[in-house]
Design an enzyme around this catalytic site. Structure first.
Site, mmCIF file in Angstrom:
data_model
loop_
_atom_site.group_PDB
_atom_site.id
_atom_site.type_symbol
_atom_site.label_atom_id
_atom_site.label_comp_id
_atom_site.label_asym_id
_atom_site.label_seq_id
_atom_site.Cartn_x
_atom_site.Cartn_y
_atom_site.Cartn_z
ATOM 1 N N ASP A 116 0.840 -1.191 0.000
ATOM 2 C CA ASP A 116 0.000 0.000 0.000
ATOM 3 C C ASP A 116 0.877 1.244 0.000
ATOM 4 O O ASP A 116 1.564 1.514 0.985
ATOM 5 C CB ASP A 116 -0.922 -0.034 1.226
ATOM 6 C CG ASP A 116 -1.983 1.047 1.165
ATOM 7 O OD1 ASP A 116 -1.809 2.013 0.406
ATOM 8 O OD2 ASP A 116 -2.985 0.922 1.892
ATOM 9 N N ASP A 317 -1.867 6.458 -6.254
ATOM 10 C CA ASP A 317 -2.179 5.459 -5.225
ATOM 11 C C ASP A 317 -2.185 4.055 -5.835
ATOM 12 O O ASP A 317 -2.633 3.871 -6.961
ATOM 13 C CB ASP A 317 -3.565 5.788 -4.634
ATOM 14 C CG ASP A 317 -3.974 4.826 -3.539
ATOM 15 O OD1 ASP A 317 -3.114 4.493 -2.700
ATOM 16 O OD2 ASP A 317 -5.143 4.404 -3.517
#
Ligand SMILES: *[C@@H]1O[C@H](CO)[C@@H](O)[C@H](O)[C@H]1NC(C)=O
Ligand SMILES: *[C@@H]1O[C@H](CO)[C@@H](O)[C@H](O)[C@H]1NC(C)=O
Ligand SMILES: *[C@@H]1O[C@H](CO)[C@@H](O)[C@H](O)[C@H]1NC(C)=O
Ligand SMILES: *[C@@H]1O[C@H](CO)[C@@H](O)[C@H](O)[C@H]1NC(C)=O
Length: 437
Positions: A116, A317
């Site tokens: 992440d 992201d």
């Protein structure tokens, strides 16, 4: 048996071993600081589901989890009073989409952790964890394991319980996670990535979870804040990493995560990386405009401007599936796209601009203009097809209704087959075309 016969047998066995390894597309192919990045629902993932959902349906299902992710990213950026929030404490966020093989401890214990880029810390399910799956990290068999107490600075970074007057105790903390939550203690052990070893890596040892959305074998944060991989690996990776995400269609194949400056592309176009002191984990970039075909769509600058106080701007992201723009931006992009494709449009899941596939030749490319870098998305990065193959959809959307978002998020479908290089020391993001299917 004679020696010759046994030698032949051994040779045959060795040939068998090499060919089966070579033919196994899921065999670990790590090299130096270059790791495989496996799509979480891909065939090589321990989390791939046995049902034979088409990749298009998988993608639509995954995109349906984006609103929770957007909500997470948005609530974080709006916290004006928080001066340092490296951990997503108390916030819901969605599971990431790529996993890597890591080993923790000595000898190393294999875990498939979610990656992440918008989170800093790492956590792993530990022995005895209530509500976790069967695969857990066993601290009791690792010779390099150590616990951390409430007095260490990292404990403050995870919002752990402060020490009581009587003395020290283990650093325990709670964290929310997409409607689930877990409790953990902060510990340290060796983290092994491909052939690299990072000693004394601080991470959360998860003792109990409630709810089903905590990554089953843990999470590795690639953000920019103090507890992230880049911060904890110090000089080893010099604050540099890059990844290339494979096409969602090439289910079998993994992308690559390259850690450190060695082997990174030399001549790569770059755009400045912006720093938001209120949200040090996020990778903000300066998106200055968007073109559809040859038309630069009219966007009032306030929807693109970076503002560290409100958190507005654009982030890259790895955990969001399709690119989300704030509504006024999405609307002008979509309207121009529809104008150029003509025909009639329908909706599918999160996608509101789907059209008969035979019109695809009319579909204009979308160009993202970053400061100093124009990225014209290949068609496979801006369109997705329905599982029946009859429809093509513009694979972008407005921020979901229930999210009062000021954030534009460049998501992973739009990053396929590109090398994205993050240089946190020189504050640059590089982008180059690379086929990594
Ligand atoms: C570690 O814990 C596991 C699970 O309780 C147990 O089976 C194993 O024997 C322990 N190993 C050592 C070396 O204590
Ligand atoms: C975590 O939550 C549990 C249950 O609500 C609570 O008993 C515990 O004190 C919390 N721990 C921390 C470190 O906040
Ligand atoms: C890791 O931590 C242990 C215990 O705190 C310490 O003895 C050791 O020197 C540390 N190792 C490194 C490489 O920092
Ligand atoms: C973004 O780029 C534009 C155009 O180059 C520039 O005017 C603006 O100052 C940049 N914004 C930030 C926050 O650097």
């Amino acid at each position: 048996m004679d020696v010759k016969f046994i030698t032949t047998l051994i040779l045959l066995y060795l040939i068998y071993l090499t060919t089966t390894t070579a033919l196994d597309p899921c065999a670990s192919q790590t090299d130096g600081s270059d790791l495989n990045m496996i799509p979480i629902y891909g065939k090589c993932s321990p989390f791939s589901s046995p049902n034979t959902d088409s990749w298009a349906n998988t993608l639509i299902n995954m995109a349906s989890k984006d609103p929770a992710r957007l909500k997470y990213l948005s609530t974080l950026v709006g916290q004006k009073t928080v001066t340092s929030a490296p951990i997503a404490s108390g916030q819901a966020f969605n599971i990431g989409n790529y996993i890597v093989r890591v080993k923790i401890g000595t000898p190393g214990q294999l875990l498939f952790m979610v990656l992440d880029t918008s989170t800093d810390e790492a956590f792993a399910p530990c022995l005895g964890c209530q509500g976790c799956a069967a695969t857990t990290f066993l601290p009791n068999v690792s010779s390099s394991y150590g616990s951390l107490d409430c007095s260490v600075p990292q404990c403050g970074q995870v919002h752990g319980l402060p020490c009581l007057a009587e003395g020290t105790s283990p650093c325990s903390f709670n964290q929310s996670y997409a409607g689930s939550s877990f409790s953990a203690t902060l510990v340290q052990d060796s983290l092994r990535l491909a052939t690299d070893v990072i000693p004394n890596y601080s991470f959360g040892c998860v003792n109990a979870i409630s709810g089903g959305s905590v990554p089953a074998q843990g999470l590795l944060g690639l953000g920019r804040g103090p507890l992230s991989l880049l911060s904890q690996s110090g000089a080893l990776y010099s604050g540099v990493f890059s990844y290339c995400l494979p096409s969602f269609k090439s289910y079998y194949f993994s992308g690559s995560l390259k850690l450190g400056p060695v082997g990174q592309p030399k001549n790569i176009r770059t755009t400045p990386l912006l720093r938001n002191p209120h949200r040090p984990s996020l990778y903000y970039v300066n998106l200055t405009g968007i073109s559809v075909g040859h038309v630069l769509v009219p966007i009032p600058t306030e929807y693109l401007a970076f503002d560290s106080t409100t958190g507005s701007g654009t982030v890259i992201d790895s955990g969001t599936v399709i690119t989300r723009f704030v509504e006024p931006i999405y609307n002008v992009v979509r309207d121009e796209f529809r104008k150029q494709v003509s025909g009639s449009f329908s909706s599918l899941g999160a996608f509101d601009t789907c059209f008969v596939k035979s019109y695809e030749t009319l579909a204009p490319p979308v160009t993202l203009h970053f400061q100093g870098l124009d990225l014209t998305l290949p068609l496979e990065n801006s369109l997705i097809h329905s599982s029946s193959g009859s429809l093509a959809c513009l694979a972008m959307a407005a921020a979901p209704n229930n999210v009062n978002s000021v954030l534009n998020v460049i998501a992973n479908l739009q990053q396929q087959n590109l090398r994205i290089l993050f240089d946190t020391v020189n504050n640059k993001v590089g982008i180059a075309r690379e086929l990594c299917n």
